[in-house]
Design an enzyme around this catalytic site. Sequence first.
Site, PDB file in Angstrom:
ATOM      1  N   TYR A 144      85.692  51.389  20.883  1.00 48.87           N
ATOM      2  CA  TYR A 144      86.105  51.178  22.272  1.00 48.87           C
ATOM      3  C   TYR A 144      84.904  51.011  23.200  1.00 48.87           C
ATOM      4  CZ  TYR A 144      91.177  52.158  22.239  1.00 48.87           C
ATOM      5  OH  TYR A 144      92.525  52.099  22.083  1.00 48.87           O
ATOM      6  N   LYS A 195      87.802  55.414   7.385  1.00 50.37           N
ATOM      7  CA  LYS A 195      87.877  54.247   6.503  1.00 50.37           C
ATOM      8  C   LYS A 195      86.539  54.173   5.797  1.00 50.37           C
ATOM      9  CE  LYS A 195      89.989  50.592   4.904  1.00 50.37           C
ATOM     10  NZ  LYS A 195      91.250  50.618   4.125  1.00 50.37           N
ATOM     11  N   ASP A 227      94.634  53.740   6.415  1.00 53.93           N
ATOM     12  CA  ASP A 227      95.837  53.006   5.983  1.00 53.93           C
ATOM     13  C   ASP A 227      96.813  53.941   5.287  1.00 53.93           C
ATOM     14  OD1 ASP A 227      93.942  53.252   3.942  1.00 53.93           O
ATOM     15  OD2 ASP A 227      94.315  51.266   3.092  1.00 53.93           O
ATOM     16  N   ASP A 251      94.184  56.132  18.504  1.00 54.99           N
ATOM     17  CA  ASP A 251      95.090  55.404  19.404  1.00 54.99           C
ATOM     18  C   ASP A 251      96.324  54.959  18.626  1.00 54.99           C
ATOM     19  OD1 ASP A 251      95.950  53.938  21.722  1.00 54.99           O
ATOM     20  OD2 ASP A 251      95.205  52.107  20.760  1.00 54.99           O
ATOM     21  N   ASP A 255     100.469  56.822  18.432  1.00 54.46           N
ATOM     22  CA  ASP A 255     101.733  56.144  18.754  1.00 54.46           C
ATOM     23  C   ASP A 255     102.736  56.315  17.618  1.00 54.46           C
ATOM     24  OD1 ASP A 255     100.641  55.198  21.153  1.00 54.46           O
ATOM     25  OD2 ASP A 255     101.528  53.208  20.912  1.00 54.46           O
TER      26      ASP A 255
HETATM   27  C1  IPM Z   1      96.182  55.336  25.182  1.00 52.40           C
HETATM   28  C2  IPM Z   1      96.266  53.901  25.679  1.00 52.40           C
HETATM   29  C3  IPM Z   1      94.886  53.461  26.149  1.00 52.40           C
HETATM   30  C4  IPM Z   1      93.955  53.538  24.951  1.00 52.40           C
HETATM   31  C5  IPM Z   1      94.850  52.063  26.798  1.00 52.40           C
HETATM   32  C6  IPM Z   1      95.811  51.942  27.966  1.00 52.40           C
HETATM   33  C7  IPM Z   1      93.463  51.664  27.218  1.00 52.40           C
HETATM   34  O1  IPM Z   1      96.788  53.093  24.692  1.00 52.40           O
HETATM   35  O2  IPM Z   1      95.812  56.205  25.986  1.00 52.40           O
HETATM   36  O3  IPM Z   1      96.499  55.559  24.021  1.00 52.40           O
HETATM   37  O4  IPM Z   1      93.886  52.602  24.148  1.00 52.40           O
HETATM   38  O5  IPM Z   1      93.278  54.558  24.816  1.00 52.40           O
HETATM   39 MG    MG Z   2      97.501  54.123  22.982  1.00 56.30          MG
END
Ligand code: IPM
Ligand code: MG
Length: 360
Positions: A144, A195, A227, A251, A255
Amino acid sequence: MASKMKKVLVLPGDNIGPEIIAEAVKVLNKVNQQFDLGIVLDYAHLGGAALDAVGEPCPQETLDKARASDAILLGAVGGPQWDNVERHLRPEKGLLTIRSKLELFGNLRPAIMYPQLAHASSLKPEFVSGLDILIVRELVGGIYFGEPRGIRILENGEREGYNTYKYSESEILRIGRMAFEAAMVRGKRLCSVDKSNVLEATMLWREVMNELAADYPEVELSHMYVDNAAMQLVMRPKQFDVIVTGNMFGDILSDTAAMLTGSIGMLPSASLDKKGGGMYEPCHGSAPDIAGQGVANPLATILSVAMMLRYSLDAADAADAIEKAVSDVLDQGLRTGDIYTDGMTRVGTVAMGDAVVAAL
Ligand code: IPM
Ligand code: MG
């Protein structure tokens, strides 16, 4: 007994950000009064809202106010309104800048299955009931932030996008320590995700985690390629206690972990610096598709308030009370659209916030 004054900076952000923040602030005001916490709120812009107000996504004034606060509560940033602005002005850049400038390197993302929501998960209830995972994501390094980065023109005239994935030993050590410490007060099992079969940056990551393990003999450390971790998370999620990983993998995996619990609308997060100061925000984004409709789930932000009280404001009782109140409103059958299942009562953002306040 009057407590010492504590400053919380509120950054509503964009799209559903202000809607969910309004509910979280109601809840914060309520516990502030109930527990005599002495919390004083201030507001500032971040993301698209800041871009529209003052022409940059992370204004100096926001950073100054953030540094002068004991904790920061953030809604969400971004949206298609700003799709065409220059890269360095994007709302997401504002979020990354504040994380980085405040050195909020440790991102804690707990994925907890509320028993009331077992049927809202896309996985069968037996795979997710009782799920309690903590993802510890490195937040201010890795691909990032790695330099060099950019989009350049090659000699043959075609364009090339490039980023740099790197982690220094000290960066790995500090996030590793945070994860081992977190594991110590939970199930004492830590899975480091990398990885290292391909990427040197994560070969070092694995080495350093192994070295750190010597300081935490009670913690059982394991390693998994990313993975495989993605697969294991949806196949047998309850095998995990604490997961530690780099910025990009964290990240993505957070999710996935969020959806196991029924909805990303339920997941809070804490982003901490080395002194325990931090920024608290829901794991979900700004949901432009439902902005302005009053239907967004405010619970992830309300639960982020609980994390803020616990980690940065020394008010664990108030945090417990909020978490209990959230569980109570779920018991009452109240559901926003994202967690709605047959037979429940569908409510909007404001009604959900009001119900949590009433349950307190
Ligand atoms: C998160 C979001 C952010 C990230 C974005 C909005 C930059 O997806 O906080 O997970 O990738 O960190
Ligand atoms: Mg995110």
